[in-house]
Design a protein around this motif. Structure first.
Motif, PDB file in Angstrom:
ATOM      1  N   UNK A   4     -34.331   5.665  -2.171  1.00 21.73           N
ATOM      2  CA  UNK A   4     -33.118   4.765  -2.083  1.00 21.73           C
ATOM      3  C   UNK A   4     -31.707   5.494  -2.593  1.00 21.73           C
ATOM      4  N   UNK A   5     -30.818   5.787  -1.948  1.00 19.35           N
ATOM      5  CA  UNK A   5     -29.773   6.505  -2.290  1.00 19.35           C
ATOM      6  C   UNK A   5     -28.797   5.484  -2.590  1.00 19.35           C
ATOM      7  N   UNK A   6     -28.035   5.573  -3.661  1.00 19.54           N
ATOM      8  CA  UNK A   6     -27.048   4.527  -3.720  1.00 19.54           C
ATOM      9  C   UNK A   6     -25.808   4.689  -3.275  1.00 19.54           C
ATOM     10  N   UNK A   7     -25.012   3.694  -3.128  1.00 19.33           N
ATOM     11  CA  UNK A   7     -23.717   3.648  -2.453  1.00 19.33           C
ATOM     12  C   UNK A   7     -22.785   4.482  -3.260  1.00 19.33           C
ATOM     13  N   UNK A   8     -21.652   5.179  -2.571  1.00 17.93           N
ATOM     14  CA  UNK A   8     -20.732   5.883  -3.537  1.00 17.93           C
ATOM     15  C   UNK A   8     -20.231   4.925  -4.000  1.00 17.93           C
ATOM     16  N   UNK A   9     -19.368   5.427  -5.193  1.00 18.77           N
ATOM     17  CA  UNK A   9     -18.632   4.515  -6.198  1.00 18.77           C
ATOM     18  C   UNK A   9     -17.393   5.090  -6.303  1.00 18.77           C
ATOM     19  N   UNK A  10     -16.223   4.250  -6.235  1.00 19.91           N
ATOM     20  CA  UNK A  10     -14.980   4.654  -6.339  1.00 19.91           C
ATOM     21  C   UNK A  10     -14.125   4.129  -7.532  1.00 19.91           C
ATOM     22  N   UNK A  47     -11.346   8.533  -8.145  1.00 22.62           N
ATOM     23  CA  UNK A  47     -12.317   9.465  -7.951  1.00 22.62           C
ATOM     24  C   UNK A  47     -13.285   8.643  -7.307  1.00 22.62           C
ATOM     25  N   UNK A  48     -14.315   9.344  -6.347  1.00 22.11           N
ATOM     26  CA  UNK A  48     -15.454   8.767  -5.801  1.00 22.11           C
ATOM     27  C   UNK A  48     -16.431   9.819  -6.091  1.00 22.11           C
ATOM     28  N   UNK A  49     -17.776   9.361  -6.488  1.00 18.86           N
ATOM     29  CA  UNK A  49     -18.923   9.969  -6.600  1.00 18.86           C
ATOM     30  C   UNK A  49     -19.913   9.413  -5.812  1.00 18.86           C
ATOM     31  N   UNK A  50     -20.654  10.395  -5.296  1.00 25.68           N
ATOM     32  CA  UNK A  50     -21.922   9.821  -4.499  1.00 25.68           C
ATOM     33  C   UNK A  50     -23.010  11.114  -4.669  1.00 25.68           C
ATOM     34  N   UNK A  51     -24.221  10.736  -4.408  1.00 28.46           N
ATOM     35  CA  UNK A  51     -25.546  11.310  -4.372  1.00 28.46           C
ATOM     36  C   UNK A  51     -25.604  12.289  -3.169  1.00 28.46           C
ATOM     37  N   UNK A  52     -25.846  13.548  -3.310  1.00 29.85           N
ATOM     38  CA  UNK A  52     -25.794  14.425  -2.113  1.00 29.85           C
ATOM     39  C   UNK A  52     -26.583  15.629  -2.321  1.00 29.85           C
ATOM     40  N   UNK A  97     -18.339  14.796  -6.574  1.00 29.87           N
ATOM     41  CA  UNK A  97     -17.047  14.206  -6.875  1.00 29.87           C
ATOM     42  C   UNK A  97     -15.899  14.468  -6.085  1.00 29.87           C
ATOM     43  N   UNK A  98     -15.340  13.288  -5.467  1.00 29.13           N
ATOM     44  CA  UNK A  98     -14.135  13.489  -4.677  1.00 29.13           C
ATOM     45  C   UNK A  98     -12.872  12.929  -5.271  1.00 29.13           C
ATOM     46  N   UNK A  99     -11.953  13.720  -5.773  1.00 30.06           N
ATOM     47  CA  UNK A  99     -10.767  13.276  -6.622  1.00 30.06           C
ATOM     48  C   UNK A  99      -9.349  13.381  -5.872  1.00 30.06           C
ATOM     49  N   UNK A 100      -8.761  12.274  -5.719  1.00 29.06           N
ATOM     50  CA  UNK A 100      -7.470  12.079  -4.855  1.00 29.06           C
ATOM     51  C   UNK A 100      -6.447  11.913  -6.104  1.00 29.06           C
ATOM     52  N   UNK A 101      -5.675  12.972  -6.008  1.00 29.50           N
ATOM     53  CA  UNK A 101      -4.770  12.925  -7.183  1.00 29.50           C
ATOM     54  C   UNK A 101      -3.417  12.228  -6.854  1.00 29.50           C
ATOM     55  N   UNK A 102      -2.798  11.556  -7.703  1.00 27.83           N
ATOM     56  CA  UNK A 102      -1.502  10.996  -7.835  1.00 27.83           C
ATOM     57  C   UNK A 102      -0.841  11.271  -8.883  1.00 27.83           C
ATOM     58  N   UNK A 122     -17.554   6.010 -13.038  1.00 28.60           N
ATOM     59  CA  UNK A 122     -18.256   5.902 -11.676  1.00 28.60           C
ATOM     60  C   UNK A 122     -19.790   6.240 -11.793  1.00 28.60           C
ATOM     61  N   UNK A 123     -19.966   7.486 -12.689  1.00 26.89           N
ATOM     62  CA  UNK A 123     -21.293   7.891 -12.542  1.00 26.89           C
ATOM     63  C   UNK A 123     -22.111   6.721 -13.382  1.00 26.89           C
ATOM     64  N   UNK A 124     -21.739   6.132 -14.380  1.00 26.12           N
ATOM     65  CA  UNK A 124     -22.508   4.964 -15.092  1.00 26.12           C
ATOM     66  C   UNK A 124     -22.734   3.935 -13.755  1.00 26.12           C
ATOM     67  N   UNK A 125     -21.979   3.754 -13.057  1.00 24.81           N
ATOM     68  CA  UNK A 125     -22.080   2.631 -11.979  1.00 24.81           C
ATOM     69  C   UNK A 125     -23.227   3.280 -11.071  1.00 24.81           C
ATOM     70  N   UNK A 126     -23.114   4.565 -10.641  1.00 22.15           N
ATOM     71  CA  UNK A 126     -23.910   5.019  -9.547  1.00 22.15           C
ATOM     72  C   UNK A 126     -25.454   5.289 -10.017  1.00 22.15           C
ATOM     73  N   UNK A 127     -25.295   5.366 -11.486  1.00 24.48           N
ATOM     74  CA  UNK A 127     -26.887   5.789 -11.822  1.00 24.48           C
ATOM     75  C   UNK A 127     -27.574   4.340 -12.596  1.00 24.48           C
ATOM     76  N   UNK A 128     -26.686   3.385 -12.215  1.00 17.99           N
ATOM     77  CA  UNK A 128     -26.989   2.151 -12.924  1.00 17.99           C
ATOM     78  C   UNK A 128     -27.611   2.153 -14.342  1.00 17.99           C
ATOM     79  N   UNK A 129     -26.413   2.588 -15.119  1.00 18.28           N
ATOM     80  CA  UNK A 129     -26.924   2.903 -16.548  1.00 18.28           C
ATOM     81  C   UNK A 129     -26.142   1.619 -17.398  1.00 18.28           C
TER      82      UNK A 129
END
Ligand code: ATP
Length: 308
Positions: A4-10, A47-52, A97-102, A122-129
């Motif tokens: 199961x691949x977790x959904x991306x987190x922004x 910042x969006x993180x996803x497993x890849x 890690x995808x970063x959109x800079x403002x 984001x990684x805390x949420x992605x990895x369900x920590x």
């Protein structure tokens, strides 16, 4: 069986300005003690993180070409620090890690630190920590002294190297205009210039932040405007003399006061209200003293997971 691949987190994360920045003398270990009042502003990075199977960093937006996409990126260091902390270092090699800079790069608004804080959350949420924000802040402090503040946001008094934080009562939404300069300034160079100026003479120091803390509690932008102060400003102006003209132009355009943000070269102008900020921004944009102008408000909350 399929894994199961977790959904991306922004995560959206604020920039900061220093309403007050008092810099102590150079210590033997090369650092300076700071007393600073941070305010988090609505100018943000995402910042969006996803497993890849293709780990790495991608950057777009404001100043993207200046941002490293290797292990020198603070966001990548955040991924590794968190993975190490939870005893799963190999997980870091499966994250993109995808970063959109403002937030302007090397602008004195802690953009890199913001991305590191966003990546930790984001990684805390992605990895369900199950990690409390205070535990994340401890990891954050190992990455850089501005990183913990980007997690908490709001308005805070920072001591030590700026990483020891106490929240500050701030009773108002303050309206700001930000003037981005053509190029960034290196933070170590600005500190070095301050040391040089102090060796050569005795430039004035901003002193203690008590009066500014009272102005924040009262919520009066006029009073606050009188008390903005930054010990690094003289050094930033010495390295980039054009900033003097920028600071003058903002006040001429109707801002209550202007201050160099952190180590610069971004200048932050406090305005009486949102309408005045739009007017100041339009006038400053036409004055030819900076690359780009943005309107922002603060305080805003720290790094937050975005609901899709
Ligand atoms: P400081 O936090 O040192 O005051 P700053 O706010 O002036 O820095 P940043 O935008 O954080 O400036 O960038 C400082 C340097 O950090 C850049 O020149 C860049 O090479 C590097 N850097 C590493 N990671 C990032 C990132 N995610 N975003 C921006 N810069 C980064």
């Amino acid at each position: 069986m399929l894994a199961v691949v977790p959904p991306p987190v922004t995560v959206r994360v604020p920039s900061k300005i220093n309403l007050h920045l008092s810099v102590g003398d150079l210590r033997d270990d090369g650092y300076h003690d700071l007393t600073t009042v941070f305010q988090a502003l609505s100018l943000t990075d995402e910042v969006t993180v996803f497993v890849t199977t293709e780990p790495g960093i991608e950057v777009s937006g404001e100043g993207a070409g200046l941002v490293p996409t290797d292990d020198g990126n603070l966001a990548m260091r955040a991924v590794r620090a968190l993975a190490d902390h939870v005893g799963k270092p190999h997980e870091a090699d499966r994250v993109r890690v995808v970063i959109r800079k403002g937030i302007p790069v090397a602008g004195g608004m802690a953009g890199g630190s913001a991305d590191a804080a966003a990546t930790l959350l984001a990684c805390t949420t992605l990895w369900n920590l199950e990690l409390h924000r205070d535990e994340l802040a401890e990891i954050a402090a190992t990455l850089g002294s501005d990183v913990p503040f980007a997690l908490y946001g709001g308005t805070a008094l920072g001591t030590g190297r700026g990483e020891q934080l106490v929240p500050v009562l701030s009773r108002h939404t303050f309206h700001w205009v930000l003037a981005f300069d053509q190029r960034g300034l290196s933070t170590p160079k600005v500190y070095g210039e301050l040391d040089r100026l102090r060796d050569a003479g005795d430039p004035p120091r901003v002193g203690s932040p008590e009066a500014l803390l009272e102005a924040l509690a009262s919520g009066d932008p006029r009073q606050l405007g009188l008390l903005l102060g930054n010990d690094l400003q003289a050094a930033a102006v010495s390295l980039r003399p054009g900033l003097r003209r920028t600071l003058r132009a903002g006040v001429t355009a109707g801002a209550l006061a202007g201050v160099v943000s952190g180590s610069g070269p971004t200048c932050a102008f406090l305005c009486s209200d949102g309408e005045s900020a739009l007017k100041v921004a339009a006038e400053l944009a036409g004055a030819g003293v900076c690359r780009t102008v943005r309107v922002a408000h603060g305080p805003v909350q720290g790094a937050r997971v975005c609901d899709e």
